[in-house]
Design an enzyme around this catalytic site. Sequence first.
Site, PDB file in Angstrom:
ATOM      1  N   TRP A 144      -6.968   2.241   3.096  1.00 51.73           N
ATOM      2  CA  TRP A 144      -6.019   3.254   2.636  1.00 51.73           C
ATOM      3  C   TRP A 144      -6.716   4.622   2.609  1.00 51.73           C
ATOM      4  O   TRP A 144      -7.854   4.747   2.154  1.00 51.73           O
ATOM      5  CB  TRP A 144      -5.504   2.917   1.235  1.00 51.73           C
ATOM      6  CG  TRP A 144      -4.083   2.476   1.154  1.00 51.73           C
ATOM      7  CD1 TRP A 144      -3.603   1.204   1.310  1.00 51.73           C
ATOM      8  CD2 TRP A 144      -2.950   3.302   0.874  1.00 51.73           C
ATOM      9  NE1 TRP A 144      -2.231   1.184   1.131  1.00 51.73           N
ATOM     10  CE2 TRP A 144      -1.809   2.456   0.876  1.00 51.73           C
ATOM     11  CE3 TRP A 144      -2.804   4.654   0.620  1.00 51.73           C
ATOM     12  CZ2 TRP A 144      -0.535   2.947   0.633  1.00 51.73           C
ATOM     13  CZ3 TRP A 144      -1.533   5.141   0.369  1.00 51.73           C
ATOM     14  CH2 TRP A 144      -0.407   4.290   0.392  1.00 51.73           C
ATOM     15  N   SER A 165      -7.592  -0.095  -2.203  1.00 51.34           N
ATOM     16  CA  SER A 165      -8.549  -0.100  -3.314  1.00 51.34           C
ATOM     17  C   SER A 165      -8.355  -1.297  -4.234  1.00 51.34           C
ATOM     18  O   SER A 165      -9.323  -1.813  -4.800  1.00 51.34           O
ATOM     19  CB  SER A 165      -8.416   1.200  -4.105  1.00 51.34           C
ATOM     20  OG  SER A 165      -8.885   2.293  -3.331  1.00 51.34           O
ATOM     21  N   PHE A 166      -7.107  -1.755  -4.359  1.00 51.70           N
ATOM     22  CA  PHE A 166      -6.877  -2.915  -5.226  1.00 51.70           C
ATOM     23  C   PHE A 166      -7.659  -4.126  -4.741  1.00 51.70           C
ATOM     24  O   PHE A 166      -8.090  -4.964  -5.538  1.00 51.70           O
ATOM     25  CB  PHE A 166      -5.380  -3.246  -5.298  1.00 51.70           C
ATOM     26  CG  PHE A 166      -5.046  -4.340  -6.266  1.00 51.70           C
ATOM     27  CD1 PHE A 166      -4.931  -5.649  -5.835  1.00 51.70           C
ATOM     28  CD2 PHE A 166      -4.880  -4.053  -7.617  1.00 51.70           C
ATOM     29  CE1 PHE A 166      -4.635  -6.665  -6.732  1.00 51.70           C
ATOM     30  CE2 PHE A 166      -4.577  -5.066  -8.524  1.00 51.70           C
ATOM     31  CZ  PHE A 166      -4.457  -6.376  -8.081  1.00 51.70           C
ATOM     32  N   GLU A 167      -7.891  -4.228  -3.436  1.00 46.40           N
ATOM     33  CA  GLU A 167      -8.611  -5.373  -2.854  1.00 46.40           C
ATOM     34  C   GLU A 167     -10.137  -5.211  -2.895  1.00 46.40           C
ATOM     35  O   GLU A 167     -10.891  -6.105  -2.505  1.00 46.40           O
ATOM     36  CB  GLU A 167      -8.174  -5.607  -1.402  1.00 46.40           C
ATOM     37  CG  GLU A 167      -6.796  -6.227  -1.254  1.00 46.40           C
ATOM     38  CD  GLU A 167      -5.673  -5.252  -1.563  1.00 46.40           C
ATOM     39  OE1 GLU A 167      -5.814  -4.053  -1.221  1.00 46.40           O
ATOM     40  OE2 GLU A 167      -4.674  -5.662  -2.172  1.00 46.40           O
ATOM     41  N   ILE A 184      -4.739   8.342  -4.118  1.00 47.19           N
ATOM     42  CA  ILE A 184      -4.160   9.675  -4.252  1.00 47.19           C
ATOM     43  C   ILE A 184      -2.789   9.572  -4.887  1.00 47.19           C
ATOM     44  O   ILE A 184      -1.963   8.744  -4.474  1.00 47.19           O
ATOM     45  CB  ILE A 184      -4.065  10.380  -2.883  1.00 47.19           C
ATOM     46  CG1 ILE A 184      -5.479  10.581  -2.305  1.00 47.19           C
ATOM     47  CG2 ILE A 184      -3.333  11.721  -3.002  1.00 47.19           C
ATOM     48  CD1 ILE A 184      -5.506  11.172  -0.909  1.00 47.19           C
ATOM     49  N   THR A 199       5.097   8.004  -7.899  1.00 47.99           N
ATOM     50  CA  THR A 199       5.360   7.045  -8.973  1.00 47.99           C
ATOM     51  C   THR A 199       4.088   6.754  -9.783  1.00 47.99           C
ATOM     52  O   THR A 199       3.019   7.292  -9.513  1.00 47.99           O
ATOM     53  CB  THR A 199       5.870   5.719  -8.373  1.00 47.99           C
ATOM     54  OG1 THR A 199       4.773   5.061  -7.712  1.00 47.99           O
ATOM     55  CG2 THR A 199       7.005   5.965  -7.398  1.00 47.99           C
ATOM     56  N   HIS A 230       2.465   4.113  -9.628  1.00 41.53           N
ATOM     57  CA  HIS A 230       1.616   3.141  -8.930  1.00 41.53           C
ATOM     58  C   HIS A 230       0.149   3.589  -8.917  1.00 41.53           C
ATOM     59  O   HIS A 230      -0.765   2.776  -9.050  1.00 41.53           O
ATOM     60  CB  HIS A 230       2.128   2.957  -7.494  1.00 41.53           C
ATOM     61  CG  HIS A 230       1.597   1.726  -6.856  1.00 41.53           C
ATOM     62  ND1 HIS A 230       0.941   1.741  -5.645  1.00 41.53           N
ATOM     63  CD2 HIS A 230       1.603   0.427  -7.250  1.00 41.53           C
ATOM     64  CE1 HIS A 230       0.577   0.522  -5.318  1.00 41.53           C
ATOM     65  NE2 HIS A 230       0.977  -0.296  -6.277  1.00 41.53           N
TER      66      HIS A 230
HETATM   67  N1  LIG Z   1      -1.537   4.129  -2.705  1.00 38.21           N
HETATM   68  C1  LIG Z   1      -2.820   3.706  -2.485  1.00 38.21           C
HETATM   69  C2  LIG Z   1      -3.156   2.360  -2.378  1.00 38.21           C
HETATM   70  N2  LIG Z   1      -2.221   1.394  -2.507  1.00 38.21           N
HETATM   71  C3  LIG Z   1      -2.412   0.043  -1.995  1.00 38.21           C
HETATM   72  C4  LIG Z   1      -3.152  -0.877  -2.983  1.00 38.21           C
HETATM   73  O1  LIG Z   1      -4.521  -0.515  -3.107  1.00 38.21           O
HETATM   74  C5  LIG Z   1      -3.083  -2.331  -2.485  1.00 38.21           C
HETATM   75  O2  LIG Z   1      -3.714  -2.411  -1.221  1.00 38.21           O
HETATM   76  C6  LIG Z   1      -1.660  -2.827  -2.370  1.00 38.21           C
HETATM   77  O3  LIG Z   1      -0.998  -2.639  -3.616  1.00 38.21           O
HETATM   78  C7  LIG Z   1      -1.609  -4.315  -1.980  1.00 38.21           C
HETATM   79  O4  LIG Z   1      -2.307  -5.093  -2.934  1.00 38.21           O
HETATM   80  N3  LIG Z   1      -4.441   1.993  -2.170  1.00 38.21           N
HETATM   81  C8  LIG Z   1      -5.433   2.941  -2.049  1.00 38.21           C
HETATM   82  O5  LIG Z   1      -6.595   2.589  -1.853  1.00 38.21           O
HETATM   83  N4  LIG Z   1      -5.119   4.267  -2.153  1.00 38.21           N
HETATM   84  C9  LIG Z   1      -3.839   4.692  -2.369  1.00 38.21           C
HETATM   85  O6  LIG Z   1      -3.601   5.931  -2.473  1.00 38.21           O
HETATM   86  C1  LIG Z   2      -1.660   5.325  -5.342  1.00 39.22           C
HETATM   87  C2  LIG Z   2      -0.395   4.867  -4.706  1.00 39.22           C
HETATM   88  O1  LIG Z   2      -0.085   3.680  -4.657  1.00 39.22           O
HETATM   89  C3  LIG Z   2       0.548   5.939  -4.274  1.00 39.22           C
HETATM   90  O2  LIG Z   2      -0.115   6.749  -3.313  1.00 39.22           O
HETATM   91  C4  LIG Z   2       1.810   5.357  -3.650  1.00 39.22           C
HETATM   92  O3  LIG Z   2       2.701   6.441  -3.532  1.00 39.22           O
HETATM   93  P1  LIG Z   2       4.083   6.414  -4.370  1.00 39.22           P
HETATM   94  O4  LIG Z   2       3.700   6.455  -5.836  1.00 39.22           O
HETATM   95  O5  LIG Z   2       4.811   7.678  -3.942  1.00 39.22           O
HETATM   96  O6  LIG Z   2       4.810   5.148  -4.006  1.00 39.22           O
END
Ligand SMILES: Nc1c(NC[C@H](O)[C@H](O)[C@H](O)CO)[nH]c(=O)[nH]c1=O
Ligand SMILES: CC(=O)[C@@H](O)COP(=O)(O)O
Length: 160
Positions: A31, A65-67, A91, A95, A97
Amino acid sequence: MATENKNLSEYDKATIPNAKNLRFGIVVSEWNSQITEGLYEGALEALVDCGAIKENIIRWNVPGSFELTYGSKKMIETQQVDAVIAIGSVIQGETKHFDFVCSATAQGIKDLNVLHDTPVIFCVLTDNNMQQAIDRSGGKHGNKGAEAAVAAIKMAVLGQ
Ligand SMILES: Nc1c(NC[C@H](O)[C@H](O)[C@H](O)CO)[nH]c(=O)[nH]c1=O
Ligand SMILES: CC(=O)[C@@H](O)COP(=O)(O)O
């Protein structure tokens, strides 16, 4: 002290052990890859500058990053490394998230440091916007990858 008052790439080699006998794992989130690749290059360059041998540096990619927690765990369990550097760039979007990904990743990597005997370095940028991420992955504030590399060397030696 905020990052804007400390260049992330600055380090004093006289205060860093030589890394020539150390093995490193680097787990890189895909990501925001334009950011994470810059962090990876900064970490690799600093490790080698401090004596690490490229053949002793193992890189794996994970989706996000979650992984990083799972990838770092498997790196520890299977690759006999002295330290792991977990690289990610989160970033803020529209939302909440962002909050969950950042918190889960930080807690997961912290947990690995508690549950295992191999240090895992938190090289995850958590930025409000892309410019902040650019500034911290080789831009005007230096490269957090270099900072993480120095931490990895010091913690690997501390753990021996
Ligand atoms: N939005 C971002 C993510 N989102 C994805 C999660 O990290 C993960 O891969 C997904 O939820 C599936 O488990 N990851 C980032 O590293 N940076 C972001 O901005
Ligand atoms: C960190 C995230 O998961 C984020 O970038 C995803 O974007 P959104 O909050 O607009 O769905």
